[in-house]
Each structure stands twice: as structure tokens, then as C-alpha cells.
Design an enzyme around this catalytic site. Structure first.
Site, PDB file in Angstrom:
ATOM      1  N   LYS A 153      -9.275  -0.608   2.093  1.00  0.00           N
ATOM      2  CA  LYS A 153      -8.138  -1.433   1.689  1.00  0.00           C
ATOM      3  C   LYS A 153      -8.147  -2.724   2.491  1.00  0.00           C
ATOM      4  O   LYS A 153      -8.390  -2.698   3.699  1.00  0.00           O
ATOM      5  CB  LYS A 153      -6.823  -0.683   1.951  1.00  0.00           C
ATOM      6  CG  LYS A 153      -6.200  -0.121   0.685  1.00  0.00           C
ATOM      7  CD  LYS A 153      -4.753   0.325   0.910  1.00  0.00           C
ATOM      8  CE  LYS A 153      -4.086   0.652  -0.414  1.00  0.00           C
ATOM      9  NZ  LYS A 153      -2.705   1.114  -0.260  1.00  0.00           N
ATOM     10  N   GLU A 188       7.356  13.610  -4.982  1.00  0.00           N
ATOM     11  CA  GLU A 188       8.814  13.574  -4.992  1.00  0.00           C
ATOM     12  C   GLU A 188       9.395  14.956  -5.244  1.00  0.00           C
ATOM     13  O   GLU A 188      10.409  15.344  -4.642  1.00  0.00           O
ATOM     14  CB  GLU A 188       9.315  12.590  -6.045  1.00  0.00           C
ATOM     15  CG  GLU A 188       9.014  11.131  -5.741  1.00  0.00           C
ATOM     16  CD  GLU A 188       7.599  10.717  -6.122  1.00  0.00           C
ATOM     17  OE1 GLU A 188       6.868  11.542  -6.714  1.00  0.00           O
ATOM     18  OE2 GLU A 188       7.218   9.569  -5.823  1.00  0.00           O
ATOM     19  N   ARG A 239      11.756  11.371 -10.651  1.00  0.00           N
ATOM     20  CA  ARG A 239      10.698  12.394 -10.709  1.00  0.00           C
ATOM     21  C   ARG A 239      11.179  13.749 -10.202  1.00  0.00           C
ATOM     22  O   ARG A 239      10.501  14.744 -10.398  1.00  0.00           O
ATOM     23  CB  ARG A 239       9.514  11.971  -9.839  1.00  0.00           C
ATOM     24  CG  ARG A 239       8.601  11.065 -10.542  1.00  0.00           C
ATOM     25  CD  ARG A 239       7.195  11.608 -10.673  1.00  0.00           C
ATOM     26  NE  ARG A 239       6.508  10.701 -11.557  1.00  0.00           N
ATOM     27  CZ  ARG A 239       5.409  10.043 -11.277  1.00  0.00           C
ATOM     28  NH1 ARG A 239       4.790  10.265 -10.149  1.00  0.00           N
ATOM     29  NH2 ARG A 239       4.901   9.211 -12.142  1.00  0.00           N
TER      30      ARG A 239
END
Lengths: 658, 658
Positions: free
Chosen positions: A292, A382, A410
Site C-alpha cells: 500500500k 460487522e 450490515r
């Protein structure tokens, strides 16, 4: 010094669409990658956006467009914030200065913007399900194209991605999963699967058994063996290879053919990997290792900081501008929430905090540093986060779940089934409740409506920093059932940069009665025998309405109530107001009109309220209309939805005139 | 002949709690298992209930209570309908005749009923998350007990179970997962994981490489090898064993220690397996193979049919009573829905149907037989089901998702994020919308509220069988965006056993305007200059209100409207009624009051309605109050919540008198 000087963009300038990539040499593609990186850093320095993830996926995107043909081939970008490079290559480069601006380029993918975007994506872990659906459709419609899901290792921790992979392994549709593995979602990644993939990379463990077999074979050359024994040895090697000689054995066992790991920054290797699986009909996963922030040192060094960045200046040194502001910034509600948790945790040893991969965005990472043993980042899970919290509460802890409003969607079933039925004391810090600049996929506008329909819930929103602090304190100390405290992504009203909160006698948290509303400003009316209209404002709208009322020039002024609890309503105060003769009520909330706070007041007025008064009081709900809200600055979106102080003032004046 | 004669219950009679199991010999435990089986079949023949799953888990339950100590040790029963044996052993045997009866024994686990039930469970796949939460709590509170999740192979396909296993593998808490593997959830199980586990059982594949190595070793004995080569061979064997000599390599790779597969009907083997892992501190999974319906031949032969059964007579032969009724049964809404899909599928080649493991309950299995290529049972994966459907719709298919109201809660985010934002034409058949006998965890009461808050949705409910058929037909043929059609678990109004629907000129489906309401009965009033009250009834409440009005004796009769679309409202009709002078409206719905249909009408009256009339019309919402609804017969629950014809009549009369 991480400064950026003007560089040539000759390759990038020549790209009008993906077709050109197919003519370029691998060397030129690599040069193009460099130009794209430069442009991303330069562009995001002006607009802000998801920096690190897009720097990490440059070569993968180039290889995808080199090997496959969009829009015929369908690429599903998980989350979609990693698709800036894709956007640049598909005709949107010249609009990058409008990225995430109102009416500008979306920060995510959306077919509304380009035919090269196969679907909309803002939430994580949806791409494989979409790909399975689209592959079924393709085969049913006798079409012939490739369906490709590009998912990160973070997205792979989401339950629905695992559901989809499991299903894909079963139905064996022609789907290519491109796993962009950078060992982190937004925060650092969590889970056995992540550890497993890390092990793949670190040890390439399968190699040593192969080496051992080779070595035995070599030694055996020196002795005399029968042909039968040789056959057996070869058979063992073959089986070992077929079954175990793959680092992706978990995927293989689930029915997905695995190749990798491959250096995701080596364009040539990635192109070859895609070419190798391009014509396979069974499901494939190509495992690419990326970094990243690749190519921009500050982002490589701290990709979490550079996950999503505000606009920044490139000179002088970036880090000073992005991070070390010369003076402290005003505190956001997220900051206040986290600080309140840290403070109350001191004398609440059983308080634990849970986040589904939003530790940075919510500021909760600070809690994790203060109390590492009581901090649980469960990755993008979640559902698990909420049900785990329910288990914790049942077993005697005081769990606090910090979650964005849009992501709590969610875990709706877990909220109902695991938390509310047993009336468990789980505190939800519902962050980003309200309008956010990220657009349709991220608007936190449904939580008031869906949480208040769940029995046993208390649903609160503070008017300012001090009240948020006191709500957190009170909920942790006293709540006997589930409590949601929602707050917007915004500066906290009344919070100063040094951590003091205006309007409170001391900076100590206080026990309050959060389900009792408070009259902030009594109204006045010139109408004979009448009472002033009453404004019931919720959460972020309290201060906005206060500002709206300040602009009022008429002698007529409504009463302003801080209606800080949408569930339960303060029916005692409502009853008083009715008995006192008030007959016009205006509710104001930063949430959807359908089923929201206004509906709650209307329901009560039409049932219990009817027992109190013979009259029919008017209730006018002001809320977000029934449509998805695009991206743009929060102030613009509030105004667009009638929730700026100007629009609120206009609306109230209109009501008062009637 | 599967008849049941009275048998001795001497062992079962001696059990007052789990403690006694610890004194019994293994032989006696096996006998006890037989007695329990007998009692389950006998008892369920009177009350109905989940037969096959409980017959399958007898020995596992005995072994759990033999080795562990509830309530100190915490057993989390996934779904909870497999816990009848556990209930028998924990002091609830004498209440089995009240199973699933109003105020009787719950069909699931709940701590309200017994301290031996560690948590509530009705929905699948929650147990591992709960166990992780409770294990964290235990360690934090310095307690010392075991936390055990008992989950089926079906539950394991649910995304949140996979999220939890992934997290458990990471944090390495002391949790025991008992995998009760019978190769099916409610329907036959789906997924790469299921296939993988099947392969474990069928081939014990790891054995052959071991055998091959042994064989080589044997052959090598015959030739002369140096000590170094022998060492290498031994090293290879050791590595092969460590790494591959386990059928549970997928779990091992995720960080969960695996043991199995073990015959789950061999009490001795199961007890030994539990003893072996009892004192381990790292996470463990014990894989037990069981047969659903074990010990009762008809249920073993067809465990799907015997998953949940109504009360049945044991003599004569069961199958006749349970299945082959002498005369056909009246059609349910589920039947009508499925038949409508089958019919419209004839000339809609791109229609596909999707179910998350509820093919039998919803009747959709019949569609699967008619169109196997267009039928997708994705296992217990509500999230994946909905997002896959979104992908299908985007790619040109006409997906219909059949899903229970209570399970759609699991896919709330997918409904918003993947279906609604792009306004995709996915049709949802929302089954069990309303009150069901199964209790708190299964009540389908939230769907109206949460679906109508989602932009772009159309939310319908039919008044009878013919209207359901026409809604399905119209939605499939004409809808340009998402449509939900909800119906209760009940006999379909107007449907006869032979498949004819009353009130329709022919049995052909018709295109209708489902978002236009219809006035079924104009009202009358004796009050001068006034208009009759208007009843806006939704879905199942249309016929119930019609019946209520039939009992009316007063001359005053309200107008009855079939308000078949809760979103959009028929604002044209509402406007007409207002202009015509109607000023009293009663909404009736089988859903939660908070944010439901009544709220929708109230919202409209207080905004757009206010533009039409100067008066303030009264709106009285009749709906399910804000509390969880227990289990019991549907008729009882409707009455309890004010939705029986008697209660509706009383309420209307009260309103009319005011």
C-alpha cells in the site's frame, strides 16, 4: 524530503482508453505505472482521497486492462476506492480535479459514471457475490466474457465474501478473483485467514517438502531400485504436488484454483498470471502481493495515515502538512467519543471497545493504545462484531461497539436477534450518523429509522461535545439495555482544540437523564390565546436550528427543544406541552423522513397524545427526503436536503405563517 | 410400519439434571439415548417441532453434559432448534407437551427459560461469535470455564460464522467448536466447504499418501540405504503428518485445531473426543458425523420432510398422516407465490429464483423441480443471496429472491447498497411477513418499516391469493426497480385446495396496478355533514378487517380500502379522500408500529396532505406494539397484539365513537 516536481507524462497523455495498453511493451507499461503514481499523488494533494490503496494497485490495474476488455469483460472492484487508476485509464483522467467534489468524479465506482464500472461499490466484500451473480447471468444468456472480482485481503474477512467464495466453489462458475493482498484493510488486518496468507508469503512452506522429496530421489539414484519402487516414488510426488504443493490449499479445498503468490508490482508477472488463467473455465484466484502506498515513501511508511487523506500541500515536506498541524485541530465528535470512552474506562475495568476495521476513522485507535487488552478490532466483520459484543455483555463485560451508521446496516439482524431480544447492555457509538461527503453508499441516514423500530433500544444523539461525553458516561455507567448514541462526521459543537467543552462547569463527565429532553429556548408568540410553535431538534440539528433561529427577524419565535432521545420519546415533556396548549410541533433530524424521528412523534401524537388533548396538534417533520444522496461537501449536502440553517429558517417561517 | 409402542423409560426417569450423566456407564448412556429418541418422537407426534435435527444430536448432547458442567460451562446452541435433548436433560422434560405452545416451552434456547441456556438462538450461524465474546469475557474476568459452540455444517456456511472462526483463529481464545455435520442445513447444504467436508468423510484422502509412504519405506527395507537417507525419509513422513495428515487442514490453516471425523452416534467415541480437548487452551474443532433423524426410519429416510413437523399421529403408519393427507390441503401464501413464479417463468426465460436454504419452508423447492437450471439455493447466506441477485439483475436476468422476513434482516445492507442504489429490478418474496408461532427470534414484524425507508423500493402486500399471483406476475413483467411482496405464513385467502382462486374471473394471472389502492367497501355515516371514517388495511389485515366489519352492528360503517402498496402510498386516492372531506383514517397492518405503514400515512398527511386540506385529519395507526412477541399459535398472537377480528372491531368502534 517528499517533494514532487513536475515530471513528464508522455505515456499517460497517449492513453485515451484501455485499448492502447494492449500495444505497449512491458517496459513502457512499467514507465506508465510511474507516471500514474506521480499523477495520483499530485492530484490527491489537491482534492484529497484514498491515496495508499490506489498507489498499491497501479500495476494490477494496468495488467487487468491489458489482458481483459472492459466493458465487455466485467471488473467488480471491491469497495471501489481502489479504482482511481481504473478511472484514469477509462476516460476520466481529465476530471480528477473534481474527485469527490459535488457533481464531480465519484470516489467510488458507479455505472452511472462509466460503462467501464460494472457495478456500484462503497462497502466492502460485495464483489465476489456480484461476480457470481453476473457469471450466472452470462452463462444463462449464452454470453461470452470474463467476470473478475478484485478484492483485498481486508475485504476477504467480510462474511459475505466468504459466503460467496463458498458458493462459487460449489457451482464452479467461470469467475476470476484477483486478490490484492497488502496485509491490511483500513486498519491492520485481523484473522486466521490473514495470518495464513502471511505464512504463505513468508515461508512458501510447500517448498521444503518438495525439496526433501527431490533430495531423497537424488540419493536413491545411487542405489538400485526396482521399477515398481520408482513408480511409487513418482506417484507420491505427483500426489504431493496435486494436493499439497500449493500455498493456496485453503482456497483449493474450497474449490477455487489458486495461483500465486505473485509480486503485484511486477507488471510482467501480473500480466502473465492473468494470461495463464484467462481462458480457464473453472473459478480461479490469483494472489498478488502489493505494498500500500507503493512508490510514495511517506505513504509506504504509514499507509494507515495515508489511507484517505484530505487535500495536502506537497511542499514543504508532506508529513508536516498532513499530520503535524502547527496548531491543534478542533475536536470532532469521533474524538470526543473516543476520549469519553478512555476516561470512563479508568474506573470501569470491564469496559471493552470493539471496532470492525474502522479504528482510525473513528479515532478509536487511541483507545486501543490506552487499553490494548480491552480493544478488539475484528476486521471487516460487522455481524461478528455485534454478536460478539452480545456474548460479552451476557457474560458480564460492558462492550462498546464503535461503528459507522452505514456499516451498522450490515448487522441489523444481529442488533435485533442477538442484542435486543435479551435486552443486553451493549453501547453503540454510531459514527457518521448523517450526511457524509462520500456519497450514496456511505450516507448514514437510515439508522434512526431502523434502530427505533427495535424493541428495548434507547436511541440517543447529543447536541454538543459535552453532551456526547455525558451520554457515553451515563450509558456505560447505568444502561440496562442496548443504547445507540449517534453523531455526525463533523467538528463537535462546543469542543475546543485543547479538549475543553464549552457550556459545562467542569470537564468532568456527569450522569445525565439522556431520555429527558430539555427546553433550550422558550418561544414567544404574538398570536392571542396561542402558544408558540415547538421545535423538536435531534442531535446535530439542535445547533443548526439554534443558528437558524438567530437569523429570525420576526417577533414570533418558536420554542427550541433538545430532543436528545428519539427512543424513548420524552412523553412526559410532550404531554406537558400538549396540556399547556402548544399545538404546532416541528421535528428536525439529520436522517431519512421515512420512519424517522418525525414519524415517532407523529405516531405518539396519534395514539397516546390523543388521550391527552382533544385537539389535533400539527406535527411537521423536517428530514432527508426519500432519495439517495450524492457525494459532495457536507455543507452542500445539508443545504440540498433542507438542513442548512438557511433552509431550516425558511421552512420554519413558512410553517409559522400558516 | 413406523409405529411406536410404549417403551420403558427407566434411565430417562432417573435423570433430574446433567449431574446424573456423569455416574452412568457408557452402555447405559447408549440405552438412555434410545429412550430419549423414543420420547422425542412420541412427544413431537403430539406437539410438532424440529424432529430430525434433534434425533441426530442425542449422543452429542449426552456427551456434552457428561464431559462439561452447565451452567458453569457455557454451551451455545446454534439456531437452538437442535436443543430439545439438552432441554430434556436440564429439567424441562415434564414440560415437553407444551413445546411451542403459547406460554409453553420455547422451541429454541433462551436463558429466560433455563440457566443452562447460555444465550438465545433462533437464527443460524451466531454461536461462534457469541462463544468468542464469552471467552473474551471469561478471560477478562479471570473466570475458569469452558465455552462451547455447537454448530451444524449448515450454520457454518453463514458468513458471520466464518467471520467468527477467522477471528477466533487470530485471537486463539479457549473455545471448543462442536461441528455437528449431517451434510444438510434445512435444505441440502451448498458450498465448497460442504463439498470439502464431504470429501473428508468419503475418502479420508490423507490416508493414501501415508500408505504410499509406508509402502515405499517397506520396499526400501529391501535395499541398502545410508542412515542419512533414512533420516530424510523419516523427516518427510513427519512433515507430511504434521502438515497434511489431517482432514481438517482448512480449519488448521485458519488456526483452529481439528479433530475428527468421529461417529457422532457413538457415545463412547464422542465422550473421548471431548475429554481429549477439554483441557486444551487453544481453539479446537471436533468434527462429528451424524445422521439427521437417526433412529426413526421415516425421518432418517427424509430428514427434510421431518425437519419441522406439525403434530402427527403415530398410528397408523406415520407417512400417511404427515404427508399424504387424504384430501389436498388448502394452499398457503407460500404455495401461491411459488406457483405464480412457476407460471410466469414459462414465458420469462430469464427469470431465476434464489433461496437462502429455505426452499422447503417457502415451497420454492417446487420451482427448483420445474426449473432446476434457474433455481439457486445458496445455503444459509442471506447477504450473498441478495447481492448475487443484484449482480444478476445488473447483468440482465430477472432474479426473484424468496426469503423470510426475519432473515431478510441479515441482508439489510445488501438491500440498500447493492440493490436499491442502482434501482435494480430484483423481486423479493418476503415470506412469513407478520406473526409466526416460532417466537421472538422469528417474528416477521420489522420488514415494512425498514424496507419502506429505502429509496427506490416498492413495498407491496396482497389481500388474497389471486392478488399475490397478480403482484408476482406484474412485478416480474413490469418492474423497473426493486419490489418486495410480503405475505404471512398462513392459508391464502381465497385459495382452494385445487389451485383455483376465488374472486378472479379466470385463473390466468393479470397485470395490475399494484401501487394503486382499491376501495373494497364504501362506508356509511349517520353524522350530518361528515364522511365515513376510512380504514386503510394492508396485506393480511384486509381480510381480517373485512371480517371485523361483518360483526359490526352499528349503522356507522367505515370505508374499507385495500392499501396494497405501503411504498409508494396511493397519494392520488388519499388526496381524493381528503378533498372529499374524509377526516378520519385508520391504518391496520401486521407489522411494528414504529415506522410502519401507519407512520407512512402520518408522514404524508403532515407534509403533502397539508397542502390539500386546511383541516387536520386524524390518523389512527393499528399495528404491533413496540415489544418482542413470544411464541404461540398465530391466532393467539394476532389477538394478543390487537389484530384479531374481535380486537380490530373493538378498536374501530372506539375510534368511531370519539
Amino acid at each position: 524530503m517528499h517533494t514532487l516536481t513536475k515530471q513528464p507524462t508522455s505515456f499517460l497523455d497517449a492513453i485515451t482508453g484501455p485499448a492502447e495498453l494492449k500495444q505497449m511493451s512491458v517496459e513502457d507499461l512499467q514507465k506508465l505505472a510511474g507516471e500514474i503514481r506521480h499523477e495520483i499523488v499530485s492530484s490527491l494533494s489537491r482534492t484529497g482521497g484514498h491515496l495508499a490503496s490506489n498507489l498499491g494497485i497501479v500495476e494490477i490495474t494496468l495488467a487487468l486492462h491489458r489482458v481483459f476488455n472492459t466493458p465487455q469483460d466485467q471488473i467488480l472492484w471491491d469497495v471501489g476506492h481502489q479504482a482511481y487508476v481504473h478511472k484514469m485509464l477509462t476516460g476520466r483522467r481529465n476530471r480528477f480535479d473534481t474527485l469527490r467534489q459535488f457533481k464531480g468524479l465519484s470516489g467510488f465506482v458507479t455505472p452511472v459514471e462509466s460503462e467501464h464500472d460494472a457495478f456500484v461499490a462503497g462497502h466492502s466484500s460485495t464483489s465476489v457475490s456480484l461476480a457470481v451473480g453476473m457469471a450466472i447471468a452470462r452463462d444463462h444468456l449464452k454470453q461470452d466474457h470474463k467476470v473478475i472480482a478484485v478484492i483485498g485481503d481486508g475485504g476477504l474477512t467480510g462474511g459475505m465474501a466468504l459466503e460467496a467464495i463458498n458458493h462459487l466453489g460449489h457451482i464452479q462458475k467461470n469467475v476470476l478473483i484477483v486478490l490484492n493482498d497488502n496485509e491490511m484493510s483500513i486498519s491492520e488486518n485481523t484473522g486466521g485467514l490473514a495470518l495464513y496468507m502471511k505464512r504463505i508469503k513468508e515461508t512458501f512452506f510447500y517448498r521444503d517438502i518438495k525439496e526433501k522429496l527431490d533430495s531423497i530421489e537424488g540419493s536413491l539414484d545411487k542405489v538400485q531400485l526396482t521399477a515398481g519402487i520408482w513408480d511409487m516414488i513418482l506417484e507420491v510426488k505427483k500426489q504431493a504436488k496435486e494436493r499439497f504443493d500449493t500455498p493456496g490449499i485453503v482456497f483449493e479445498k474450497l474449490g477455487i484454483n489458486y495461483s500465486g503468490p505473485i509480486d503485484g508490482h511486477d507488471v510482467d508477472a501480473v500480466v502473465q498470471a492473468f494470461e495463464a488463467v484467462k481462458d480457464k473455465s473453472a473459478p480461479q484466484i490469483v494472489h498478488l502481493i502489493t505494498c500500500k502506498g507503493k512508490g510514495y515513501q511517506p505513504a509506504e511508511d504509514d499507509s494507515i495515515k495515508y489511507h484517505g487523506v484530505p487535500a495536502f500541500s506537497l511542499e514543504p515536506q508532506l508529513s508536516e502538512k498532513v499530520d503535524e498541524s502547527p496548531k491543534p485541530k478542533p475536536k470532532t465528535y469521533s474524538d470526543v467519543f473516543t476520549q469519553a470512552l478512555i476516561d470512563v474506562a479508568k474506573d470501569e475495568p470491564n469496559l471493552v471497545a470493539i471496532t470492525p476495521a474502522t479504528a482510525e476513522g473513528s479515532g478509536l485507535v487511541k483507545f486501543g493504545k490506552a487499553y490494548p487488552e480491552r480493544f478488539f478490532d475484528v476486521a471487516i466483520c460487522e455481524q461478528h462484531a455485534v454478536t460478539m459484543a452480545a456474548g460479552m455483555a451476557k457474560a458480564g463485560l460492558k462492550p462498546v461497539v464503535s461503528i459507522y451508521s452505514t456499516f451498522l446496516q450490515r448487522a441489523m439482524d444481529q442488533v435485533i436477534h442477538d442484542v435486543a431480544i435479551l435486552n443486553l447492555p451493549v453501547v453503540f457509538g454510531v459514527d457518521r450518523g448523517g450526511l457524509v461527503e462520500d456519497g450514496e453508499t456511505h450516507q448514514g441516514v437510515f439508522d434512526i429509522a431502523y434502530l427505533r423500530s427495535v424493541p428495548n433500544f434507547t436511541v440517543l444523539a447529543p447536541k454538543d461535545a459535552a453532551e456526547l461525553r455525558d451520554m457515553v458516561y451515563t450509558a456505560v455507567k447505568e444502561s440496562k439495555g442496548p443504547v445507540a448514541i449517534r453523531f455526525p462526521r463533523d467538528k463537535a459543537v462546543g469542543a475546543t482544540a485543547d479538549g475543553e467543552y464549552s457550556g459545562t462547569p467542569s470537564n468532568q463527565p456527569r450522569l445525565i437523564e439522556p431520555t429527558r429532553w430539555e427546553i433550550l429556548q422558550p418561544g414567544v408568540t404574538t398570536k392571542k390565546d396561542q402558544k408558540p410553535a415547538v421545535i423538536l431538534a435531534y442531535g446535530s440539528m439542535v445547533d443548526m436550528t439554534r443558528q437558524a433561529l438567530e437569523t429570525f427577524e420576526s417577533a414570533e419565535k418558536p420554542t427550541l427543544v433538545n430532543a436528545r432521545s428519539v427512543k424513548p420519546l420524552d412523553v412526559s415533556l410532550l404531554g406537558e406541552l400538549l396540556r399547556d396548549g402548544h399545538d404546532t410541533f416541528i421535528t428536525i433530524e439529520e436522517g431519512c423522513l421515512s420512519g424517522g424521528f418525525g414519524a415517532a412523534v407523529l405516531e405518539w401524537m396519534s395514539t397516546a397524545g390523543q388521550e391527552i388533548t382533544d385537539g389535533l396538534p400539527r406535527v411537521i417533520p423536517i428530514a432527508i427526503p426519500d432519495q439517495f444522496v450524492e457525494h459532495g461537501a457536507r455543507a452542500i449536502l445539508l443545504d440540498l436536503n433542507g438542513l442548512s440553517k438557511e433552509k431550516i429558517a425558511q421552512r420554519i417561517e413558512k410553517v409559522l405563517k400558516k
